[in-house]
Design a protein around this motif. Structure first.
Motif, mmCIF file in Angstrom:
data_model
loop_
_atom_site.group_PDB
_atom_site.id
_atom_site.type_symbol
_atom_site.label_atom_id
_atom_site.label_comp_id
_atom_site.label_asym_id
_atom_site.label_seq_id
_atom_site.Cartn_x
_atom_site.Cartn_y
_atom_site.Cartn_z
ATOM 1 N N VAL A 66 -7.008 3.963 -12.865
ATOM 2 C CA VAL A 66 -7.672 4.398 -11.637
ATOM 3 C C VAL A 66 -8.939 3.589 -11.418
ATOM 4 C CG1 VAL A 66 -8.702 6.350 -10.415
ATOM 5 C CG2 VAL A 66 -6.742 6.718 -11.937
ATOM 6 N N THR B 38 -8.165 0.812 -5.988
ATOM 7 C CA THR B 38 -6.726 0.819 -6.244
ATOM 8 C C THR B 38 -6.394 1.708 -7.437
ATOM 9 O OG1 THR B 38 -6.859 -1.100 -7.716
ATOM 10 C CG2 THR B 38 -6.399 -1.547 -5.380
ATOM 11 N N ILE B 39 -5.128 2.049 -7.532
ATOM 12 C CA ILE B 39 -4.596 2.758 -8.696
ATOM 13 C C ILE B 39 -3.395 1.956 -9.175
ATOM 14 C CG2 ILE B 39 -3.577 4.879 -9.607
ATOM 15 C CD1 ILE B 39 -4.863 6.357 -7.207
ATOM 16 N N HIS C 151 -3.169 1.461 -2.956
ATOM 17 C CA HIS C 151 -4.508 1.269 -2.406
ATOM 18 C C HIS C 151 -5.058 2.646 -2.085
ATOM 19 C CE1 HIS C 151 -4.332 -3.076 -2.330
ATOM 20 N NE2 HIS C 151 -3.050 -2.911 -2.065
ATOM 21 N N ARG C 152 -6.225 2.942 -2.633
ATOM 22 C CA ARG C 152 -6.788 4.276 -2.492
ATOM 23 C C ARG C 152 -7.275 4.537 -1.081
ATOM 24 N NH1 ARG C 152 -10.320 6.272 -7.407
ATOM 25 N NH2 ARG C 152 -10.137 8.144 -6.145
ATOM 26 N N PHE D 52 -8.329 11.401 -0.954
ATOM 27 C CA PHE D 52 -7.637 11.913 -2.124
ATOM 28 C C PHE D 52 -6.344 12.631 -1.764
ATOM 29 C CE2 PHE D 52 -6.488 14.962 -5.340
ATOM 30 C CZ PHE D 52 -6.360 14.112 -6.429
ATOM 31 N N ASP E 34 -3.706 10.096 -1.511
ATOM 32 C CA ASP E 34 -3.395 9.554 -2.843
ATOM 33 C C ASP E 34 -2.536 10.542 -3.630
ATOM 34 O OD1 ASP E 34 -5.004 7.402 -2.172
ATOM 35 O OD2 ASP E 34 -6.697 8.049 -3.401
ATOM 36 N N PHE F 280 -11.026 12.828 -11.269
ATOM 37 C CA PHE F 280 -9.733 12.478 -10.676
ATOM 38 C C PHE F 280 -8.614 13.199 -11.430
ATOM 39 C CE2 PHE F 280 -6.011 9.940 -9.771
ATOM 40 C CZ PHE F 280 -6.165 9.579 -8.443
#
Length: 155
Positions: A24, A28-29, A48-49, A52, A55, A93
């Protein structure tokens, strides 16, 4: 359940199952997946974040499509092993992933990005190509380290 201990995580998954690794970042993740037998981790994709909720919806879709049973998240500790602001953000997160209903293992990710970057440089990957690959490869590196430890605890 969120834990930093491989034995507790393993106990939460007595029948094994596919795991998803997450690296994380702020933008990006990186995602990786392993097989249900916890043999090998493979880079999967780069998200691409955004907000939330979006995501979480993306991750929920991947969890369902891939039959994921647990999550291994890279924990960005400082070099001396202490928490940093980024570590606290990663812990938050992880707490926010509770609606997924999966056990989460926080795994020390120190050196993961450097190791992956070094491998990509050795493979003569261009800077642009490295940027596309590094986060999902770091997620695979983190996940592989965790599954190696988990398999050792199960023996």
């Amino acid at each position: 359940m969120i834990t930093a201990g491989a034995p507790e995580f393993r106990e939460a998954l007595p029948n094994g199952g596919r795991l998803m690794g997450l690296d994380v970042g702020t933008k990006t993740i990186g995602l990786a997946l392993c097989d249900a037998g916890w043999t090998i981790a493979s880079p999967a994709e780069l998200l691409h974040r955004g907000k939330f909720a979006a995501d979480l919806a993306k991750l929920r879709g991947i969890v369902a499509a891939q039959c994921v049973k647990g999550i291994v998240m890279g924990l960005p500790l400082s070099m001396d092993g202490t928490d940093s602001p980024r570590t606290q953000s990663t812990r938050a997160f992880a707490r926010n992933l509770a609606p997924l209903g999966l056990p989460i293992l926080l795994w020390d990710e120190r050196w993961s990005t450097q190791a992956v970057t070094r491998t990509l440089i050795d493979a003569d990957a261009s800077r642009a190509r490295r940027a596309d690959l590094v986060d999902k490869m770091a997620a695979a590196y983190i996940l592989q380290g965790a599954i190696d430890a988990l398999v050792g605890f199960g023996s």
